[in-house]
Design an enzyme around this catalytic site. Structure first.
Site, PDB file in Angstrom:
ATOM      1  N   ASP A 162       0.864  -1.106   0.022  1.00 55.81           N
ATOM      2  CA  ASP A 162       0.135  -0.041  -0.067  1.00 55.81           C
ATOM      3  C   ASP A 162       0.988   1.206  -0.063  1.00 55.81           C
ATOM      4  O   ASP A 162       2.230   1.078   0.331  1.00 55.81           O
ATOM      5  CB  ASP A 162      -0.701   0.038   1.416  1.00 55.81           C
ATOM      6  CG  ASP A 162      -1.530   1.173   1.328  1.00 55.81           C
ATOM      7  OD1 ASP A 162      -2.270   1.496   0.256  1.00 55.81           O
ATOM      8  OD2 ASP A 162      -1.806   1.814   2.582  1.00 55.81           O
ATOM      9  N   LEU A 163       0.351   2.341  -0.323  1.00 56.53           N
ATOM     10  CA  LEU A 163       1.315   3.438  -0.336  1.00 56.53           C
ATOM     11  C   LEU A 163       1.075   4.512   0.774  1.00 56.53           C
ATOM     12  O   LEU A 163       1.992   4.762   1.548  1.00 56.53           O
ATOM     13  CB  LEU A 163       0.938   4.234  -1.683  1.00 56.53           C
ATOM     14  CG  LEU A 163       1.939   5.699  -1.968  1.00 56.53           C
ATOM     15  CD1 LEU A 163       3.273   5.129  -2.199  1.00 56.53           C
ATOM     16  CD2 LEU A 163       1.467   6.165  -3.391  1.00 56.53           C
TER      17      LEU A 163
END
Length: 212
Positions: free
Chosen positions: A9-10
């Site tokens: 995920d960022l």
């Protein structure tokens, strides 16, 4: 079988966007629902797609709220986004060691790319699965499956890493190993309840896990 593909995920996993996200929600909610939400109320909104969040707030104004949110977010993006401690060095090392690295996010792809560029992480990721690349967002397995497909990876060779419940569930639903990050703003216990394969206290823990 050893891990060769790592999907991240960022926001709040690799890059610190807490203040950007919270301020964008505060700005939007104040515009459409003045004085109804406190800062602590907003924490529950971090992570899921904007449409899902705003559907709870004003189902007849979802598109308008998304437009206002994104305009504020983009205007203040570059000044408020930074990588978490150790992230750039760790990601660089993993890339040099031959791991396949991808991003699986609920942000639209162009905004995710901007975050990677601002923080110096863009050179290390050649697969980015954004919200506009899928029909079903996390926790559905589709985003993780698309990330694996882009690399030709198998679930047993893949790890999904994130700061939110839908990151862990998406990886589990796709059959991958999973790792939660203890620096999540929602508290590590929220992720521990989901029984991820690993918990990372610092991003450098990832290399220790992979070496085992």
């Amino acid at each position: 079988m050893s891990i060769r593909t790592i999907l991240f995920d960022l926001d709040e996993t690799l890059i610190d966007t807490n203040e950007l996200i919270i301020s964008s929600f505060e700005h939007t909610l104040q515009h459409f629902r003045p004085n109804e939400f406190k800062r602590e109320d907003i924490l529950q909104f971090i992570g899921p797609p904007l449409a899902d969040t705003f559907k709870q707030v004003a189902p007849d104004k979802i598109d308008d709220m998304i437009e206002v949110y994104r305009a504020h977010n983009l205007e203040h993006h570059d000044e408020l986004v930074t990588p978490f401690d150790g992230v750039v060095d760790t990601i660089k090392q993993l890339k040099e060691e031959g791991y396949q690295l991808g991003i699986v996010t609920t942000k639209i792809k162009s905004t995710a790319i901007r975050g990677l560029e601002v923080t110096g992480l863009a050179p290390y990721f050649n697969v980015i699965i954004g919200l506009d690349d899928v029909t079903n967002a996390k926790p559905d397995p589709e985003p993780v499956n698309k990330g694996m497909a882009a690399f030709g990876a198998k679930p047993e060779e893949t790890m999904m890493i994130g700061d939110n419940h839908h990151d862990i569930l998406s990886g589990q639903n796709a059959g991958t190993k999973t790792a939660g990050v203890a620096w999540t703003i929602k508290g590590r216990e929220t992720l521990e309840k989901l029984n991820p394969t690993y918990m990372l206290d610092h991003i450098s823990d990832l290399r220790k896990i992979l070496r085992k």
